[in-house]
Design a protein around this motif. Structure first.
Motif, PDB file in Angstrom:
ATOM      1  N   ALA A 196      47.176  -8.928  -1.257  1.00  0.00           N
ATOM      2  CA  ALA A 196      46.139  -9.672  -0.534  1.00  0.00           C
ATOM      3  C   ALA A 196      45.261 -10.461  -1.501  1.00  0.00           C
ATOM      4  O   ALA A 196      44.904 -11.616  -1.232  1.00  0.00           O
ATOM      5  N   LEU A 197      44.933  -9.870  -2.643  1.00  0.00           N
ATOM      6  CA  LEU A 197      44.132 -10.581  -3.639  1.00  0.00           C
ATOM      7  C   LEU A 197      44.937 -11.712  -4.275  1.00  0.00           C
ATOM      8  O   LEU A 197      44.408 -12.799  -4.530  1.00  0.00           O
ATOM      9  N   ALA A 198      46.218 -11.464  -4.530  1.00  0.00           N
ATOM     10  CA  ALA A 198      47.062 -12.508  -5.115  1.00  0.00           C
ATOM     11  C   ALA A 198      47.191 -13.702  -4.174  1.00  0.00           C
ATOM     12  O   ALA A 198      47.319 -14.846  -4.625  1.00  0.00           O
ATOM     13  N   ALA A 199      47.143 -13.433  -2.859  1.00  0.00           N
ATOM     14  CA  ALA A 199      47.254 -14.524  -1.889  1.00  0.00           C
ATOM     15  C   ALA A 199      46.040 -15.449  -1.917  1.00  0.00           C
ATOM     16  O   ALA A 199      46.113 -16.585  -1.439  1.00  0.00           O
ATOM     17  N   LEU A 200      44.928 -14.994  -2.510  1.00  0.00           N
ATOM     18  CA  LEU A 200      43.733 -15.832  -2.607  1.00  0.00           C
ATOM     19  C   LEU A 200      43.860 -16.882  -3.695  1.00  0.00           C
ATOM     20  O   LEU A 200      43.034 -17.794  -3.767  1.00  0.00           O
ATOM     21  N   GLY A 201      44.874 -16.756  -4.547  1.00  0.00           N
ATOM     22  CA  GLY A 201      45.099 -17.783  -5.562  1.00  0.00           C
ATOM     23  C   GLY A 201      44.935 -17.271  -6.975  1.00  0.00           C
ATOM     24  O   GLY A 201      44.427 -16.161  -7.207  1.00  0.00           O
ATOM     25  N   THR A 205      43.733 -13.456  -9.010  1.00  0.00           N
ATOM     26  CA  THR A 205      44.702 -12.718  -9.813  1.00  0.00           C
ATOM     27  C   THR A 205      46.059 -13.381  -9.695  1.00  0.00           C
ATOM     28  O   THR A 205      46.388 -13.982  -8.667  1.00  0.00           O
ATOM     29  N   ASN A 206      46.857 -13.272 -10.742  1.00  0.00           N
ATOM     30  CA  ASN A 206      48.241 -13.752 -10.731  1.00  0.00           C
ATOM     31  C   ASN A 206      49.227 -12.629 -10.478  1.00  0.00           C
ATOM     32  O   ASN A 206      50.416 -12.876 -10.287  1.00  0.00           O
ATOM     33  N   ALA A 207      48.760 -11.382 -10.536  1.00  0.00           N
ATOM     34  CA  ALA A 207      49.648 -10.226 -10.446  1.00  0.00           C
ATOM     35  C   ALA A 207      49.920  -9.861  -8.999  1.00  0.00           C
ATOM     36  O   ALA A 207      48.990  -9.757  -8.183  1.00  0.00           O
ATOM     37  N   ARG A 208      51.179  -9.664  -8.679  1.00  0.00           N
ATOM     38  CA  ARG A 208      51.570  -9.147  -7.376  1.00  0.00           C
ATOM     39  C   ARG A 208      51.610  -7.619  -7.432  1.00  0.00           C
ATOM     40  O   ARG A 208      51.281  -7.000  -8.438  1.00  0.00           O
ATOM     41  N   SER A 209      52.038  -7.018  -6.312  1.00  0.00           N
ATOM     42  CA  SER A 209      52.067  -5.561  -6.239  1.00  0.00           C
ATOM     43  C   SER A 209      52.984  -4.981  -7.312  1.00  0.00           C
ATOM     44  O   SER A 209      54.049  -5.525  -7.603  1.00  0.00           O
ATOM     45  N   TRP A 210      52.514  -3.911  -7.928  1.00  0.00           N
ATOM     46  CA  TRP A 210      53.201  -3.161  -8.973  1.00  0.00           C
ATOM     47  C   TRP A 210      53.356  -3.957 -10.263  1.00  0.00           C
ATOM     48  O   TRP A 210      54.086  -3.557 -11.151  1.00  0.00           O
ATOM     49  N   GLN A 211      52.674  -5.104 -10.360  1.00  0.00           N
ATOM     50  CA  GLN A 211      52.597  -5.836 -11.614  1.00  0.00           C
ATOM     51  C   GLN A 211      51.250  -5.612 -12.298  1.00  0.00           C
ATOM     52  O   GLN A 211      50.992  -6.187 -13.344  1.00  0.00           O
ATOM     53  N   SER A 212      50.413  -4.817 -11.692  1.00  0.00           N
ATOM     54  CA  SER A 212      49.079  -4.543 -12.222  1.00  0.00           C
ATOM     55  C   SER A 212      48.939  -3.046 -12.483  1.00  0.00           C
ATOM     56  O   SER A 212      49.430  -2.207 -11.718  1.00  0.00           O
ATOM     57  N   TRP A 213      48.212  -2.712 -13.555  1.00  0.00           N
ATOM     58  CA  TRP A 213      47.963  -1.309 -13.882  1.00  0.00           C
ATOM     59  C   TRP A 213      46.999  -0.667 -12.898  1.00  0.00           C
ATOM     60  O   TRP A 213      46.856   0.567 -12.890  1.00  0.00           O
ATOM     61  N   HIS A 214      46.356  -1.461 -12.061  1.00  0.00           N
ATOM     62  CA  HIS A 214      45.492  -0.884 -11.026  1.00  0.00           C
ATOM     63  C   HIS A 214      46.296   0.026 -10.093  1.00  0.00           C
ATOM     64  O   HIS A 214      45.778   1.039  -9.620  1.00  0.00           O
ATOM     65  N   GLN A 215      47.557  -0.368  -9.790  1.00  0.00           N
ATOM     66  CA  GLN A 215      48.355   0.432  -8.873  1.00  0.00           C
ATOM     67  C   GLN A 215      48.699   1.812  -9.421  1.00  0.00           C
ATOM     68  O   GLN A 215      49.073   2.706  -8.668  1.00  0.00           O
ATOM     69  N   TYR A 216      48.582   1.978 -10.726  1.00  0.00           N
ATOM     70  CA  TYR A 216      48.916   3.250 -11.360  1.00  0.00           C
ATOM     71  C   TYR A 216      47.667   4.047 -11.748  1.00  0.00           C
ATOM     72  O   TYR A 216      47.766   5.075 -12.416  1.00  0.00           O
TER      73      TYR A 216
END
Length: 279
Positions: A196-201, A205-216
């Motif tokens: 959802a954040l990546a969809a804002l442009g 953020t440029n990272a999609r799901s599971w491309q960010s350390w936030h998900q871990y």
């Protein structure tokens, strides 16, 4: 000029009078219009017939080409099968064997961990600070800097334990050594929220799901607290100085700081544990 205008008006008046008063004039006009309509109809019919002939020619040529191609494949099916395999197998193998993509521009930190800080990390277990009121994260100023921040997770319990202790150590040093109070803006982030954040442009953020350390649970975005308000924008000189100090301290405890990326994210830190995110 007025003589020309009067002349044109006189001619038009005569023509209209001729058509209105004399049947021959009306018949002449109607005949001319009918002739023009017939000519237009013939022209349209000719164009339609030409279009149909062209379409028939395209269909005929297409069928002939398809027939020739099918005949070629039947005669040389072994060579065609080998060629298709040579074309399709390499990209298919690369797709199946490739690991999850990771965005470029995120260089790993090469800063050595400060021994004094390392000793501190091995000492007492630090406790997260009391949470700030939710309204602090829902002001118009904050929403302008960080879209959707009000719904972000700031639950320290959802972060990796090692990362939590390192980040709390940074918070303590920033407070005791430099006088900066800090707060976590967002820690763990679900895959759906990341998309959802990546969809804002790219400005978010440029990272999609599971491309960010936030998900871990291995990344967090932080900012400063001054007089009970969040200070996020680096346009504030006080905050910009704080971000520079924050990056230095974060790297000294072994964290990666987003301020060194091509797309700079001054409040972001992450702990890149091996074997967690596939590259």
């Amino acid at each position: 000029m007025w003589v020309l205008a009067v002349t044109v008006y006189f001619i038009m008046a005569c023509a209209v009078s001729w058509m209105v008063l004399f049947p021959a004039g009306r018949e002449f006009v109607l005949s001319a219009l009918a002739g023009a309509g017939v000519r237009l109809g013939r022209r349209a019919g000719a164009l339609a017939q030409q279009g149909m002939r062209d379409a028939d020619a395209v269909r005929t040529n297409g069928r002939a080409a398809a027939g020739r191609l099918a005949g070629f494949v039947r005669r040389h099916w072994i060579a065609c099968a080998c060629g298709a395999a040579l074309v399709c197998l390499p990209p298919l193998a690369a797709l199946l064997l490739a690991e999850r993509p990771v965005l470029s521009g995120y260089e790993p930190s090469t800063h050595a961990v400060n021994e004094q800080v390392a000793d501190l990390l091995q000492g007492e277990q630090l406790v997260p600070p009391p949470p700030l009121p939710p309204l602090v994260f829902a002001t118009a100023e904050v929403a302008q800097e960080r879209p959707l921040l009000a719904s972000a997770s700031r639950d320290w319990a959802m972060l990796n334990a090692d990362y939590t202790q390192r980040l709390l150590t940074v918070f303590r040093i920033m407070k005791e050594r430099y006088g900066y109070d800090m707060a976590i803006l967002e820690g763990y982030r679900s895959a759906a929220r990341q998309d959802a954040l990546a969809a804002l442009g790219p400005g978010v953020t440029n990272a999609r799901s599971w491309q960010s350390w936030h998900q871990y649970g291995l990344a967090a975005d932080c900012a400063f607290v001054r007089d009970g308000r969040l200070v996020i924008s680096e346009k504030d000189p006080w905050a910009m100085r704080g971000y520079q100090l924050y990056g230095q301290v974060a790297e000294s405890v072994g964290l990666t700081w987003g301020g060194r990326w091509k797309m700079m994210d001054f409040g972001h830190t992450e702990l890149r544990l091996p074997g967690v995110m596939k590259r």
